[in-house]
Design an enzyme around this catalytic site. Structure first.
Site, PDB file in Angstrom:
ATOM      1  N   CYS A  55      -3.326  -3.875   4.666  1.00 12.24           N
ATOM      2  CA  CYS A  55      -2.418  -4.906   5.186  1.00 12.24           C
ATOM      3  C   CYS A  55      -2.831  -6.320   4.785  1.00 12.24           C
ATOM      4  O   CYS A  55      -2.212  -7.290   5.233  1.00 12.24           O
ATOM      5  CB  CYS A  55      -2.324  -4.810   6.704  1.00 12.24           C
ATOM      6  SG  CYS A  55      -1.692  -3.238   7.249  1.00 12.24           S
TER       7      CYS A  55
ATOM      8  N   HIS B  94      -2.083 -10.310  12.452  1.00 12.46           N
ATOM      9  CA  HIS B  94      -1.536  -9.083  11.867  1.00 12.46           C
ATOM     10  C   HIS B  94      -1.110  -8.196  13.045  1.00 12.46           C
ATOM     11  O   HIS B  94      -1.878  -8.014  13.995  1.00 12.46           O
ATOM     12  CB  HIS B  94      -2.604  -8.387  11.020  1.00 12.46           C
ATOM     13  CG  HIS B  94      -2.262  -6.966  10.687  1.00 12.46           C
ATOM     14  ND1 HIS B  94      -1.068  -6.631  10.074  1.00 12.46           N
ATOM     15  CD2 HIS B  94      -2.913  -5.791  10.901  1.00 12.46           C
ATOM     16  CE1 HIS B  94      -1.015  -5.312   9.927  1.00 12.46           C
ATOM     17  NE2 HIS B  94      -2.118  -4.783  10.417  1.00 12.46           N
TER      18      HIS B  94
ATOM     19  N   GLU C 198       0.853  -1.187   0.000  1.00 14.18           N
ATOM     20  CA  GLU C 198       0.000   0.000   0.000  1.00 14.18           C
ATOM     21  C   GLU C 198       0.895   1.246   0.000  1.00 14.18           C
ATOM     22  O   GLU C 198       0.473   2.332   0.337  1.00 14.18           O
ATOM     23  CB  GLU C 198      -0.964  -0.011   1.182  1.00 14.18           C
ATOM     24  CG  GLU C 198      -0.305  -0.191   2.525  1.00 14.18           C
ATOM     25  CD  GLU C 198      -1.311  -0.225   3.668  1.00 14.18           C
ATOM     26  OE1 GLU C 198      -2.008   0.774   3.857  1.00 14.18           O
ATOM     27  OE2 GLU C 198      -1.370  -1.253   4.370  1.00 14.18           O
TER      28      GLU C 198
END
Ligand code: HMG
Length: 385
Positions: A111, A233, A79
Site C-alpha cells: 500500500c 492509510h 499490488e
C-alpha cells in the site's frame, strides 16, 4: 517552488455488497463488521475490470486537452498487477491518449506504492517545472471468501496530477520514512489472494506510526498542535483510529478531539468502499476534502503504510481553491449510483476469472474502460465510444 497535487480523481466500481448482509451470511454479529472493523459497504469490481481499467477511469477525470500534452511521467502504484513484465502505465498511454514522450512504469510496495510514486513525481516536477506527472493508485484487495480478511476487501483507484503551483495540496518537502523486513501481509506470484497475519499486521502498522511520528516531531521540531488533520492509510476504518489513539493523553484533549473529528470526515468514503490498498490514504484525503470542515491553508500530516513493510509520514498544505479542482459532485454521484448485489452474486463474481480466448460481452460493460479480450494470452483493453 510550490509542488504538489493539482487535481484528484477517484473511481469506484459500480457494484457493492452490504456488510451487514455479509455478516449474516458468515454467522458473525454485524456489529463486529460495522463497529469492530468499521466498514459498512464493500466495492465489488466486475470481471472486465482490473488495475488497468480502474486506473484509466480515475486518470480520465484529471486530464483535459490542456494538461494532457504536459504529462512527462506516468506512474501506476499497484499490488494487483495484471502482468509480471509489462507495466500498467504503458496501457494507459494509449487508452488516455497521452504523449509518447513520457516515462511510464509501475511501482510495487504493497500500500506504499502511490506514496513512492508521489515523492518521485515531486522530484520530477522540481527538475522539470514545465512538465506534469500523473500518479495513479489502482488496486483490488482480495483475501478470499469466508476468510478473516474478507471484511477488509475493496477496490478502486485514485489519480493525482502533480504539478508546479498545485491547486489542491502543496507538499511541504518534509518527510520521514522507514523500512523493515516483516511478514505481516504478502501475496506470492502464484496466488490471486493475499496472505495476512492479521493481528500482527495491526501491531506493525501502529508501531510504524508511533516510530515515524516521533521521528517527524524530532526532525522538524513540531508537535500535534502544528496540524489540524492527520490522515492515515485506511485498510479498514478502525485501523487508522488505533494509530490515532496512541496520541490520546499525550497531547491536549481539545487537539485530540479535533484530530478525531477530522479523522471521522476522512473515513466516510472508505467505510463505504473498503480497502483500496495503495489508494487508501489518498481516498482519505478526498473524503476529508469533501466531508471535512476544511480551512484554507490547513496543515495536514499523511501516514502512508505498505505491508512488508515501508512507512512514511509527510506534511502538506491544503490549497484554498481546491474545490474547483476536485469534482465533488461527480464523486458523490459515483458513490450514490452504485448497485447493491447479493452475497451469492459477489461470491459468484469472486470465483470467476477471464481466461485466454474470452471476449467481453459489450452489454455487460457499465464503465468507460474495459478489458475487451484476452487473445494469445495478451490482455487487450478498449474505451467505450
Ligand atoms: P478478526 O480476527 O476477524 O477480528 O480480524 P478481531 O477478532 O480482531 O475483531 C476485530 C475487532 O472487532 C476487534 O476490535 C473486536 O473487539 C471487535 P479491536 O480490538 O481491534 O478494537 N469486535 C466487535 N465489536 C463490536 N461488536 C462485536 C464485536 N466482535 C468483535 N460483536 C483483521 C480482523 C483486521 C485482523 C482481519 O480482517 C484481517 O486480517 N484483515 C487483513 C489485514 C489488515 O487489514 N491489516 C491492517 C494493517 S496492515 C495494512 O494496513 C496493510 C494492508 O493494507 C496491505 C498492504 O499494505 O498492501 C492490509
Amino acid at each position: 517552488m510550490d509542488i504538489g497535487i493539482d487535481r484528484l480523481g477517484f473511481y469506484v466500481p459500480k457494484k457493492y455488497i452490504d456488510l451487514v448482509e455479509l455478516a449474516n451470511k458468515r454467522n458473525v454479529d454485524p456489529n463486529k463488521f460495522t463497529i469492530g472493523i468499521g466498514q459498512s459497504k464493500q466495492a465489488v469490481p466486475d470481471l472486465y475490470q482490473d488495475a488497468v481499467t480502474m486506473a484509466a477511469e480515475s486518470a480520465d477525470q484529471v486530464l483535459n486537452d490542456d494538461n494532457r500534452k504536459d504529462i512527462g511521467l506516468v506512474i501506476v502504484g499497484t499490488e494487483s498487477s495484471v502482468d509480471e513484465s509489462k507495466a500498467a502505465a504503458t496501457y494507459l498511454v494509449e487508452l488516455l491518449n497521452l504523449p509518447e514522450e513520457v516515462r511510464a512504469f509501475e511501482i510495487k510496495e504493497a500500500c506504499y506504492g502511490a506514496t513512492a510514486g508521489l515523492q518521485m513525481a515531486y522530484n520530477f516536477v522540481a527538475m522539470n517545472p514545465d512538465k506534469k506527472a500523473l500518479v495513479i493508485a489502482s488496486d483490488i484487495a482480495r483475501y478470499g471468501v469466508n476468510t478473516p480478511g474478507e471484511v477488509t476487501q475493496g477496490a478502486g483507484s485514485v489519480a493525482m496530477l502533480v504539478s508546479e503551483n498545485p491547486h489542491i495540496l502543496k507538499l511541504n518537502n518534509k518527510s520521514v520514512y522507514m523500512t523493515r523486513n516483516v511478514g505481516d501481509f504478502w501475496r506470492p506470484t502464484f496466488s490471486k489472494t493475499a496472505f495476512a497475519r492479521g493481528k500482527y499486521s495491526n501491531e506493525v502498522y501502529v508501531d510504524f506510526f508511533k516510530t515515524l511520528w516521533k521521528k517527524f516531531q524530532d526532525k522538524y521540531d513540531v508537535t500535534a498542535d502544528d496540524f489540524s488533520t492527520m490522515l492515515f492509510h485506511i485498510p479498514y476504518t478502525k485501523m487508522g483510529m488505533k494509530a490515532l489513539r496512541t496520541l490520546e493523553g499525550n497531547i491536549p484533549d481539545d487537539k485530540y478531539n479535533e484530530l478525531s473529528d477530522h479523522y471521522q470526515a476522512s473515513i466516510e468514503i472508505s467505510r463505504n468502499v473498503g480497502n483500496l490498498y495503495t489508494g487508501s490514504l489518498y481516498l482519505g484525503l478526498i473524503s476529508y476534502l469533501i466531508n471535512g470542515d476544511v480551512k484554507p491553508n490547513e496543515q495536514i500530516s499523511l501516514f502512508s503504510y505498505g505491508s512488508g513493510a515501508v512507512g512514511e509520514i509527510y506534511s502538506a498544505e491544503i490549497q484554498p481553491d481546491y474545490t474547483g479542482f476536485l469534482n465533488i459532485d461527480f464523486i458523490k454521484k459515483e458513490l450514490s449510483d452504485r448497485q447493491k448485489i447479493s452475497i451469492s452474486d459477489y461470491e459468484d463474481i469472486f470465483g470467476k476469472e477471464v481466461k485466454n480466448g474470452d471476449v467481453t460481452v459489450l452489454s455487460d460493460v457499465h464503465d468507460k474502460y474495459y478489458l475487451s479480450e484476452i487473445k494469445e494470452n495478451e490482455r487487450l483493453y478498449k474505451k467505450l465510444k
